[in-house]
Design an enzyme around this catalytic site. Structure first.
Site, PDB file in Angstrom:
ATOM      1  N   ASN A 108     -30.910  11.747  61.813  1.00  0.00           N
ATOM      2  CA  ASN A 108     -30.826  13.194  62.048  1.00  0.00           C
ATOM      3  C   ASN A 108     -29.499  13.761  61.491  1.00  0.00           C
ATOM      4  O   ASN A 108     -28.835  13.096  60.710  1.00  0.00           O
ATOM      5  CB  ASN A 108     -31.036  13.543  63.522  1.00  0.00           C
ATOM      6  CG  ASN A 108     -31.848  14.833  63.666  1.00  0.00           C
ATOM      7  OD1 ASN A 108     -31.573  15.821  63.012  1.00  0.00           O
ATOM      8  ND2 ASN A 108     -32.858  14.791  64.522  1.00  0.00           N
ATOM      9  N   ARG A 109     -29.139  14.973  61.878  1.00  0.00           N
ATOM     10  CA  ARG A 109     -28.079  15.709  61.175  1.00  0.00           C
ATOM     11  C   ARG A 109     -26.720  15.633  61.864  1.00  0.00           C
ATOM     12  O   ARG A 109     -26.647  15.568  63.091  1.00  0.00           O
ATOM     13  CB  ARG A 109     -28.496  17.182  61.041  1.00  0.00           C
ATOM     14  CG  ARG A 109     -29.664  17.340  60.092  1.00  0.00           C
ATOM     15  CD  ARG A 109     -30.249  18.737  60.105  1.00  0.00           C
ATOM     16  NE  ARG A 109     -31.309  18.824  59.098  1.00  0.00           N
ATOM     17  CZ  ARG A 109     -32.562  18.384  59.300  1.00  0.00           C
ATOM     18  NH1 ARG A 109     -32.921  17.857  60.441  1.00  0.00           N
ATOM     19  NH2 ARG A 109     -33.454  18.477  58.327  1.00  0.00           N
ATOM     20  N   HIS A 134     -29.551  11.686  58.010  1.00  0.00           N
ATOM     21  CA  HIS A 134     -30.110  10.337  57.948  1.00  0.00           C
ATOM     22  C   HIS A 134     -29.220   9.320  57.222  1.00  0.00           C
ATOM     23  O   HIS A 134     -29.689   8.516  56.410  1.00  0.00           O
ATOM     24  CB  HIS A 134     -31.482  10.377  57.259  1.00  0.00           C
ATOM     25  CG  HIS A 134     -32.543  11.085  58.067  1.00  0.00           C
ATOM     26  ND1 HIS A 134     -32.491  11.227  59.419  1.00  0.00           N
ATOM     27  CD2 HIS A 134     -33.713  11.672  57.678  1.00  0.00           C
ATOM     28  CE1 HIS A 134     -33.575  11.875  59.845  1.00  0.00           C
ATOM     29  NE2 HIS A 134     -34.323  12.169  58.818  1.00  0.00           N
ATOM     30  N   HIS A 208     -38.540   6.006  60.848  1.00  0.00           N
ATOM     31  CA  HIS A 208     -39.078   7.286  60.372  1.00  0.00           C
ATOM     32  C   HIS A 208     -40.533   7.151  59.897  1.00  0.00           C
ATOM     33  O   HIS A 208     -40.882   7.625  58.813  1.00  0.00           O
ATOM     34  CB  HIS A 208     -38.178   7.802  59.248  1.00  0.00           C
ATOM     35  CG  HIS A 208     -38.156   9.286  59.096  1.00  0.00           C
ATOM     36  ND1 HIS A 208     -39.258  10.018  58.738  1.00  0.00           N
ATOM     37  CD2 HIS A 208     -37.162  10.182  59.272  1.00  0.00           C
ATOM     38  CE1 HIS A 208     -38.927  11.297  58.668  1.00  0.00           C
ATOM     39  NE2 HIS A 208     -37.662  11.434  59.003  1.00  0.00           N
ATOM     40  N   TYR A 210     -44.368   8.017  59.434  1.00  0.00           N
ATOM     41  CA  TYR A 210     -45.249   9.200  59.471  1.00  0.00           C
ATOM     42  C   TYR A 210     -46.645   8.702  59.832  1.00  0.00           C
ATOM     43  O   TYR A 210     -47.152   7.773  59.200  1.00  0.00           O
ATOM     44  CB  TYR A 210     -45.363   9.849  58.096  1.00  0.00           C
ATOM     45  CG  TYR A 210     -44.179  10.628  57.585  1.00  0.00           C
ATOM     46  CD1 TYR A 210     -42.986   9.989  57.227  1.00  0.00           C
ATOM     47  CD2 TYR A 210     -44.268  12.009  57.395  1.00  0.00           C
ATOM     48  CE1 TYR A 210     -41.923  10.719  56.710  1.00  0.00           C
ATOM     49  CE2 TYR A 210     -43.202  12.732  56.878  1.00  0.00           C
ATOM     50  CZ  TYR A 210     -42.033  12.085  56.540  1.00  0.00           C
ATOM     51  OH  TYR A 210     -40.985  12.798  56.021  1.00  0.00           O
ATOM     52  N   ASP A 273     -40.083  20.647  64.196  1.00  0.00           N
ATOM     53  CA  ASP A 273     -39.043  19.739  63.699  1.00  0.00           C
ATOM     54  C   ASP A 273     -37.939  19.803  64.753  1.00  0.00           C
ATOM     55  O   ASP A 273     -36.854  20.309  64.512  1.00  0.00           O
ATOM     56  CB  ASP A 273     -38.553  20.195  62.320  1.00  0.00           C
ATOM     57  CG  ASP A 273     -37.727  19.124  61.612  1.00  0.00           C
ATOM     58  OD1 ASP A 273     -37.484  18.067  62.214  1.00  0.00           O
ATOM     59  OD2 ASP A 273     -37.326  19.363  60.452  1.00  0.00           O
ATOM     60  N   GLN A 310     -37.450  13.030  67.894  1.00  0.00           N
ATOM     61  CA  GLN A 310     -37.626  14.106  66.924  1.00  0.00           C
ATOM     62  C   GLN A 310     -39.112  14.181  66.595  1.00  0.00           C
ATOM     63  O   GLN A 310     -39.681  13.225  66.055  1.00  0.00           O
ATOM     64  CB  GLN A 310     -36.806  13.823  65.646  1.00  0.00           C
ATOM     65  CG  GLN A 310     -36.797  14.956  64.643  1.00  0.00           C
ATOM     66  CD  GLN A 310     -35.864  16.102  65.029  1.00  0.00           C
ATOM     67  OE1 GLN A 310     -35.067  15.966  65.963  1.00  0.00           O
ATOM     68  NE2 GLN A 310     -35.955  17.222  64.336  1.00  0.00           N
ATOM     69  N   GLU A 338     -39.665  10.243  66.009  1.00  0.00           N
ATOM     70  CA  GLU A 338     -38.482   9.415  65.731  1.00  0.00           C
ATOM     71  C   GLU A 338     -37.638   9.358  66.999  1.00  0.00           C
ATOM     72  O   GLU A 338     -37.024  10.350  67.374  1.00  0.00           O
ATOM     73  CB  GLU A 338     -37.659  10.031  64.603  1.00  0.00           C
ATOM     74  CG  GLU A 338     -38.418  10.358  63.343  1.00  0.00           C
ATOM     75  CD  GLU A 338     -37.756  11.516  62.582  1.00  0.00           C
ATOM     76  OE1 GLU A 338     -36.532  11.508  62.395  1.00  0.00           O
ATOM     77  OE2 GLU A 338     -38.477  12.444  62.186  1.00  0.00           O
TER      78      GLU A 338
HETATM   79  C1  GLA Z   1     -36.400  14.401  59.708  1.00  0.00           C
HETATM   80  C2  GLA Z   1     -35.871  15.786  59.832  1.00  0.00           C
HETATM   81  C3  GLA Z   1     -36.654  16.720  59.003  1.00  0.00           C
HETATM   82  C4  GLA Z   1     -36.769  16.227  57.573  1.00  0.00           C
HETATM   83  C5  GLA Z   1     -37.331  14.840  57.567  1.00  0.00           C
HETATM   84  C6  GLA Z   1     -37.350  14.246  56.183  1.00  0.00           C
HETATM   85  O1  GLA Z   1     -37.488  14.192  60.456  1.00  0.00           O
HETATM   86  O2  GLA Z   1     -35.820  16.231  61.175  1.00  0.00           O
HETATM   87  O3  GLA Z   1     -36.063  17.979  59.028  1.00  0.00           O
HETATM   88  O4  GLA Z   1     -35.507  16.245  56.995  1.00  0.00           O
HETATM   89  O5  GLA Z   1     -36.548  14.009  58.355  1.00  0.00           O
HETATM   90  O6  GLA Z   1     -37.987  15.047  55.268  1.00  0.00           O
END
Ligand code: GLA
Length: 373
Positions: A108-109, A134, A208, A210, A273, A310, A338
């Site tokens: 995350n950020r 990330h 991560h 999907y 998100d 997330q 996540e």
């Molecule tokens: C995470 C972030 C999203 C995006 C994805 C990758 O899940 O929360 O905003 O950046 O990774 O695309």
């Protein structure tokens, strides 16, 4: 039973390769190692296929620790791949939005790619507009991990090991990380993370993956989602937390009882998100989410020791990537759950700490458990 036939053929054709085969008691559990390709630097990468006694298969490469495939039975026993990704290394090397990989050092950020620790300011890559995302330019998702097949009475697995050196991607300390994926006969993909460091540093590891429980036949908007969270982390327009943890009951964010992902999508600009704060008071493993896909009957439950998840609905997928089985990945082709700590924790004194100190052991367990109804 068609699906099972394919799986048995698959065992037959691959068992001549280098493999670890648990044939005693007619167990079908198996680990197969194959070459997955070579990086531009000439490093050989492997693909490990794990199979349990129910025909569930996980394919994992030691490039980024990526789970490339997760083949799961539906209510009629047919097996589909429920995770997004590619069937060749080059597609991963060409770039992708973190399909199925291990994320670190900080999932995350981190705001503006900066944090201060013990009076020292550390600067990280700003690889998501003005923010750090990330783990930076070459995060754990792009590293080549040492891999070792493992097995125990519950299943077969792959133990991955990587040492991130002091100041790699701007983070202090040598971080020694082990991530073990286990595929159990309970149809669980169990991910266990352990790490230790020799200088204090924020550490927030996640996976991560999907998911699309239709196997890519439809998008994810009709999946019924339940998330064990009464609160979420409010973020600004750059997806950095404001510091507010907001009650979500009754709002479009509320998944405390099952709702289709698409049911209130018009009220969530851009799609979900968001960081959901799991209803739990300890670091014991607990239910995070339950997802049900009605046409296949597949159910996925997520359990974790982590304080938040997330929930991301593939909002940045734009049709430019084509994955396995020629499926074009568009918006809402997949969703992520996540499990992790809150975003930007190093700059948010009110959030649970993510600082790993020398002598401490980082540990996290998350389970993705599949069934049908
Ligand atoms: C995470 C972030 C999203 C995006 C994805 C990758 O899940 O929360 O905003 O950046 O990774 O695309």
């Amino acid at each position: 039973m068609v699906g099972l036939g394919v799986v048995l053929d698959f065992i037959g054709c691959k068992s001549q390769n280098e493999s670890k085969n648990k044939t005693q008691n007619e167990s079908k559990m198996e680990i197969i190692k194959e070459n997955f390709g070579t990086t531009a630097e000439g490093v050989t990468v492997d693909l490990y296929t794990l199979m349990n006694n129910n025909g569930m298969i996980a394919k994992i490469t030691n490039y980024g620790g990526i789970v490339t495939s997760l083949l799961v039975p539906d209510k009629n026993g047919n097996i589909d791949d429920v995770t997004l990704g590619f069937d060749n290394l080059q597609a991963y090397l060409d770039g992708h939005p973190y399909f199925g990989c291990i994320v670190g050092r900080y999932g995350n950020r981190i705001a503006k790619g900066k944090f201060e620790l013990d009076g020292v300011e550390y600067k990280l890559a700003t690889n998501n507009d003005e923010n750090h995302l990330h783990g930076g330019e070459i995060g754990f998702d792009k590293k080549i991990w040492d891999a070792e097949p493992v097995e125990n009475e519950k299943g077969v697995g792959l133990k991955l090991h990587y040492v991130s050196e002091d100041m790699e991607e701007g983070y202090p300390g040598n971080l020694d990380v082990t991530v073990t994926y286990m595929l159990t006969d309970e149809n669980e993909l169990k991910i266990n993370y352990e790490a230790a460091i020799n200088k204090p540093c924020p550490v927030n590891l996640t996976w991560h993956g999907y998911f699309n429980l239709t196997g890519g036949k439809e998008n994810i908007l009709n999946h019924e989602m339940e998330i064990n969270a009464d609160k979420y982390v409010v973020v600004d327009e750059t997806l950095i937390p404001t510091g507010e943890l907001r009650d979500l009951i009754g709002s479009e964010m509320d998944f405390t009882s099952p709702k289709t992902i698409g049911s209130r999508f018009d009220k969530v600009p851009g799609g979900y998100d968001h960081t959901y704060i799991i209803n739990k008071s300890s670091s014991e493993i607990d239910l995070v989410a339950r997802v049900y896909e009605p046409t296949s009957g597949r159910v996925m439950e997520v359990y974790s020791t982590e304080p938040s998840v997330q929930f991301y609905t593939g909002n940045f997928l734009d049709g430019s990537l084509t994955g396995k089985n020629e499926i074009v990945y568009k918006k809402q082709s997949g969703f992520c759950l996540e499990t992790q700590h809150f975003p930007d924790s190093p700059n948010q004194p009110g959030f649970p700490s993510t600082i790993l100190k020398p002598g401490e052991k980082y540990s996290q367990t998350t389970i993705y458990k599949f069934s049908t109804k």
